[in-house]
Every structure is written in C-alpha cells, then in structure tokens.
Design a protein around this motif. Structure first.
Motif, PDB file in Angstrom:
ATOM      1  N   THR A  39     -44.443 -71.396  72.938  1.00  9.83           N
ATOM      2  CA  THR A  39     -43.782 -72.693  72.940  1.00  9.83           C
ATOM      3  C   THR A  39     -43.937 -73.414  74.277  1.00  9.83           C
ATOM      4  OG1 THR A  39     -42.151 -71.874  71.350  1.00  9.83           O
ATOM      5  CG2 THR A  39     -41.552 -73.845  72.573  1.00  9.83           C
ATOM      6  N   THR A  40     -43.930 -72.653  75.360  1.00 12.18           N
ATOM      7  CA  THR A  40     -43.985 -73.216  76.711  1.00 12.18           C
ATOM      8  C   THR A  40     -45.116 -72.540  77.485  1.00 12.18           C
ATOM      9  OG1 THR A  40     -42.498 -71.577  77.701  1.00 12.18           O
ATOM     10  CG2 THR A  40     -41.471 -73.466  76.592  1.00 12.18           C
ATOM     11  N   GLU A  41     -45.080 -72.679  78.801  1.00  5.98           N
ATOM     12  CA  GLU A  41     -46.067 -72.040  79.661  1.00  5.98           C
ATOM     13  C   GLU A  41     -45.725 -70.584  79.968  1.00  5.98           C
ATOM     14  OE1 GLU A  41     -46.685 -74.326  83.169  1.00  5.98           O
ATOM     15  OE2 GLU A  41     -47.372 -76.109  82.086  1.00  5.98           O
ATOM     16  N   LEU A  42     -44.654 -70.064  79.387  1.00  6.12           N
ATOM     17  CA  LEU A  42     -44.181 -68.716  79.706  1.00  6.12           C
ATOM     18  C   LEU A  42     -45.253 -67.656  79.486  1.00  6.12           C
ATOM     19  CD1 LEU A  42     -41.585 -67.190  80.587  1.00  6.12           C
ATOM     20  CD2 LEU A  42     -41.069 -66.882  78.160  1.00  6.12           C
ATOM     21  N   PHE A  43     -46.067 -67.808  78.440  1.00  7.60           N
ATOM     22  CA  PHE A  43     -47.104 -66.823  78.140  1.00  7.60           C
ATOM     23  C   PHE A  43     -48.043 -66.633  79.322  1.00  7.60           C
ATOM     24  CE2 PHE A  43     -49.680 -70.500  77.690  1.00  7.60           C
ATOM     25  CZ  PHE A  43     -50.996 -70.085  77.795  1.00  7.60           C
ATOM     26  N   ALA A  44     -48.354 -67.720  80.041  1.00  8.45           N
ATOM     27  CA  ALA A  44     -49.278 -67.661  81.171  1.00  8.45           C
ATOM     28  C   ALA A  44     -48.639 -66.946  82.356  1.00  8.45           C
ATOM     29  CB  ALA A  44     -49.720 -69.063  81.569  1.00  8.45           C
ATOM     30  N   ASP A  45     -47.357 -67.167  82.572  1.00  3.63           N
ATOM     31  CA  ASP A  45     -46.646 -66.435  83.633  1.00  3.63           C
ATOM     32  C   ASP A  45     -46.630 -64.945  83.319  1.00  3.63           C
ATOM     33  OD1 ASP A  45     -46.139 -68.871  84.875  1.00  3.63           O
ATOM     34  OD2 ASP A  45     -44.188 -69.106  83.892  1.00  3.63           O
ATOM     35  N   HIS A  46     -46.434 -64.608  82.058  1.00  2.00           N
ATOM     36  CA  HIS A  46     -46.426 -63.206  81.654  1.00  2.00           C
ATOM     37  C   HIS A  46     -47.811 -62.579  81.799  1.00  2.00           C
ATOM     38  CE1 HIS A  46     -42.605 -63.682  78.967  1.00  2.00           C
ATOM     39  NE2 HIS A  46     -42.337 -63.742  80.252  1.00  2.00           N
ATOM     40  N   ALA A  47     -48.850 -63.340  81.464  1.00  2.00           N
ATOM     41  CA  ALA A  47     -50.213 -62.833  81.635  1.00  2.00           C
ATOM     42  C   ALA A  47     -50.452 -62.455  83.095  1.00  2.00           C
ATOM     43  CB  ALA A  47     -51.230 -63.872  81.175  1.00  2.00           C
ATOM     44  N   LYS A  48     -50.031 -63.309  84.002  1.00  2.00           N
ATOM     45  CA  LYS A  48     -50.199 -63.033  85.435  1.00  2.00           C
ATOM     46  C   LYS A  48     -49.440 -61.782  85.835  1.00  2.00           C
ATOM     47  CE  LYS A  48     -49.796 -65.247  89.970  1.00  2.00           C
ATOM     48  NZ  LYS A  48     -49.400 -66.505  90.680  1.00  2.00           N
ATOM     49  N   ALA A  49     -48.203 -61.644  85.331  1.00  2.11           N
ATOM     50  CA  ALA A  49     -47.392 -60.477  85.658  1.00  2.11           C
ATOM     51  C   ALA A  49     -48.012 -59.188  85.138  1.00  2.11           C
ATOM     52  CB  ALA A  49     -45.979 -60.647  85.098  1.00  2.11           C
ATOM     53  N   LEU A  50     -48.739 -59.274  84.033  1.00  2.00           N
ATOM     54  CA  LEU A  50     -49.357 -58.102  83.411  1.00  2.00           C
ATOM     55  C   LEU A  50     -50.783 -57.851  83.906  1.00  2.00           C
ATOM     56  CD1 LEU A  50     -48.105 -58.720  79.760  1.00  2.00           C
ATOM     57  CD2 LEU A  50     -47.325 -56.909  81.296  1.00  2.00           C
ATOM     58  N   GLY A  51     -51.248 -58.674  84.823  1.00  2.00           N
ATOM     59  CA  GLY A  51     -52.597 -58.492  85.350  1.00  2.00           C
ATOM     60  C   GLY A  51     -53.691 -58.971  84.422  1.00  2.00           C
ATOM     61  N   ILE A  52     -53.348 -59.873  83.512  1.00  2.00           N
ATOM     62  CA  ILE A  52     -54.322 -60.434  82.570  1.00  2.00           C
ATOM     63  C   ILE A  52     -54.803 -61.774  83.110  1.00  2.00           C
ATOM     64  CG2 ILE A  52     -54.587 -61.409  80.251  1.00  2.00           C
ATOM     65  CD1 ILE A  52     -52.565 -59.251  79.312  1.00  2.00           C
ATOM     66  N   HIS A  53     -56.108 -61.962  83.160  1.00  2.00           N
ATOM     67  CA  HIS A  53     -56.696 -63.162  83.749  1.00  2.00           C
ATOM     68  C   HIS A  53     -57.135 -64.128  82.643  1.00  2.00           C
ATOM     69  CE1 HIS A  53     -56.679 -61.250  87.700  1.00  2.00           C
ATOM     70  NE2 HIS A  53     -57.140 -60.155  87.099  1.00  2.00           N
ATOM     71  N   LEU A  54     -56.337 -65.150  82.426  1.00  2.00           N
ATOM     72  CA  LEU A  54     -56.621 -66.096  81.348  1.00  2.00           C
ATOM     73  C   LEU A  54     -57.933 -66.839  81.561  1.00  2.00           C
ATOM     74  CD1 LEU A  54     -53.070 -67.614  80.733  1.00  2.00           C
ATOM     75  CD2 LEU A  54     -54.255 -65.894  79.353  1.00  2.00           C
ATOM     76  N   GLU A  55     -58.383 -66.962  82.802  1.00  2.00           N
ATOM     77  CA  GLU A  55     -59.640 -67.665  83.052  1.00  2.00           C
ATOM     78  C   GLU A  55     -60.840 -66.927  82.466  1.00  2.00           C
ATOM     79  OE1 GLU A  55     -58.823 -65.254  86.877  1.00  2.00           O
ATOM     80  OE2 GLU A  55     -57.684 -66.347  85.344  1.00  2.00           O
TER      81      GLU A  55
END
Length: 284
Positions: A39-55
């Motif tokens: 719903t929001t940008e929260l998924f991207a913050d969680h990706a960073k916390a989990l070491g997942i690189h969305l780029e």
C-alpha cells in the motif's frame, strides 16, 4: 530453486511492521522478481532491512488493479531503473468498493498508468515472462457474481459494473515438485485457480504443488447474513475443496484474515501455513 520473502503483509513480523497489503520478493534461479508493492513505501524499507536490493530486480508484476498491491510501485521505480512492470491489459484506474458512505476508490494510484507508461507491459494472453515463469490470466464462470458479493465494481464509460476481476493474474513457476502459484488475493476462488492453472496446456498439465497468496475470506467473516457456525462451515467447505484440488501446500495471509486462517487450519492441518511479513519460503 524458488525462494519467496514477504516484504509487506498485514501482520508484524521479524521486527518489521505490518500494513494492509502485500508485496513479495522472489528469486527463481538467477531471476529476481517483485510481485506487488503493498500500500505504501513500507515494502522498500523492509527490503533494505532484510538486505534485499530492489535495484537488482529483473521483473516486476502487479497481481491486480487494487491500491493495496500497487501503492508502492512509484518508490520501486525510483530505486530500480531497469525492470518493467507486467500487468493485465484490463488493468485500469477504475476499481471501487461499495461502502456505507458510497463508492470508495480502491484502485491503482490515480495517474500512475500514464506517468509510468514507458515501464509498463500489458498482457492479454498467458505469457512466459522468463524460462519457467508464467503470467496466467483466469476465466472462471460467474466472476461478476463474485464481484457483486464482494461489493466491488469497475466504472466504465460512466457506468458501474460488477468487477469480474479480469485484471487479476497468477504468477506461476515451474519446479521439480510441480507448479507453484502466486495469486495475491484469489478473487476467483483458490480451488478454481488451482484447477484452472493446472489444466493450462502451456504449463504441460503439470500438477500444482503449492498456492501462495491471500484467499479473500475476510468478507465471509464480516458477512452479517450468516452466524458464526454458518461462517465456520463455509470456510470448512473451502478447506475440503482445497484438499480435493490435489495441491500439497498452501501459504496464505493478507486478505484471508486471522479468524478464517484458524478455521481453515482445522481442515488443512499441516498443509496450511501463514505467510506473513518477513517470512521466507523455499521450493526446490
């Protein structure tokens, strides 16, 4: 190997916050995918916390045209300059739900489809997104009736039409154990989605090993026309249908709801698992 991590889901988990919505990061061999963006940008913050690189994501997929699955894609496009977003041709900014205050817009953020049109790939037919990865549309009968029961509508040419969820798709992976289906809300019904997907000629009539996604059962639990026992029996009936589908594993959350999950667990037992924020599942 297929590995899926829930970046956003309704429950808090693993030190991460929950929100109403769903976003799943998937690795399939060397291919990296993002299914939905919450719903929001929260998924991207969680990706960073989990070491997942969305780029590094290669393929992005929108399961259907609702806000709680599309809201974060603007953030995704800021972080990823290469991945296209694959969505059904019928995805428009026109989805509503009837509430006590009238029609409430529940669709893709206004203006998104025009702003990011160069990143979008609209799909009409069943399509191979990469070797072993498929976008599958669904064509079950009486879908508009399901939209009517859910009080969901599409506005077309100034008219209200019951949503037939033609904008919904499954993301399907071929594995050694069988097909693994990701369908974020299963508006068409989880049992019907399993059977229809398993019968697709393009998938070689492989057995379905697992279904991952929400089962859209909250509406049943909120239905004022049924008492508690009637609701329980309806969920149990769905559970028996899933047992009959031949699918071995079910991973659900989001729009299934906690109460319905516990009721479904009474039938499916250890074949049913909750897939919540921060959880990771793997298939060989």
């Amino acid at each position: 190997m297929l590995k899926a991590t829930a970046l956003a889901e309704n429950r808090d988990g693993h030190g991460l916050l929950g929100e109403h919505g769903l976003s799943v990061y998937i690795e399939y061999g060397s291919t990296k995918l993002l299914l939905d963006a919450g719903t929001t940008e929260l998924f991207a913050d969680h990706a960073k916390a989990l070491g997942i690189h969305l780029e590094n994501v290669d393929i992005a997929v929108l399961s259907h045209a609702h806000y709680d699955h599309s809201g974060g894609f603007e953030r995704f496009f800021r972080e990823n300059s290469k991945a296209g977003l694959w969505l059904r041709e019928s995805c428009k900014e026109n989805c509503y739900r009837q509430s006590s205050k009238g029609m409430k817009y529940i669709g893709i953020p206004r203006g998104f489809l025009e702003t990011y049109r160069e990143r979008l790939h609209f799909i009409r037919e069943d399509t191979a997104l990469a070797p072993g990865i498929w976008s599958i549309g669904h064509h079950m009968d009486h879908m508009a009736e399901k939209g009517q029961r859910a009080k969901m509508y599409r506005q077309e040419n100034g008219e209200w039409k019951f949503d037939d969820f033609s904008h919904e798709q499954s993301l399907v992976f071929e594995t050694d154990r069988g097909l693994v289906i990701f369908n974020s809300c299963c508006h068409g019904g989880p049992g019907d989605i399993i059977r229809e997907t398993g019968a697709r000629p393009c998938l070689g009539n492989r057995p379905v090993y697992a279904l991952v996604g929400g089962f859209h059962l909250k509406d049943i639990m909120r239905d004022p026309s049924m008492n508690g026992e009637e609701k329980r029996q309806k969920i149990h009936m769905l559970g028996r249908d899933l047992l009959d589908s031949g699918c071995a594993r079910f991973y659900t959350g989001h729009c299934t709801g906690d109460e319905a999950f516990e009721c479904l667990k009474e039938v499916l037992g250890d074949r049913l698992y909750y897939f919540g924020t921060g959880d990771c599942i793997e298939f060989q």
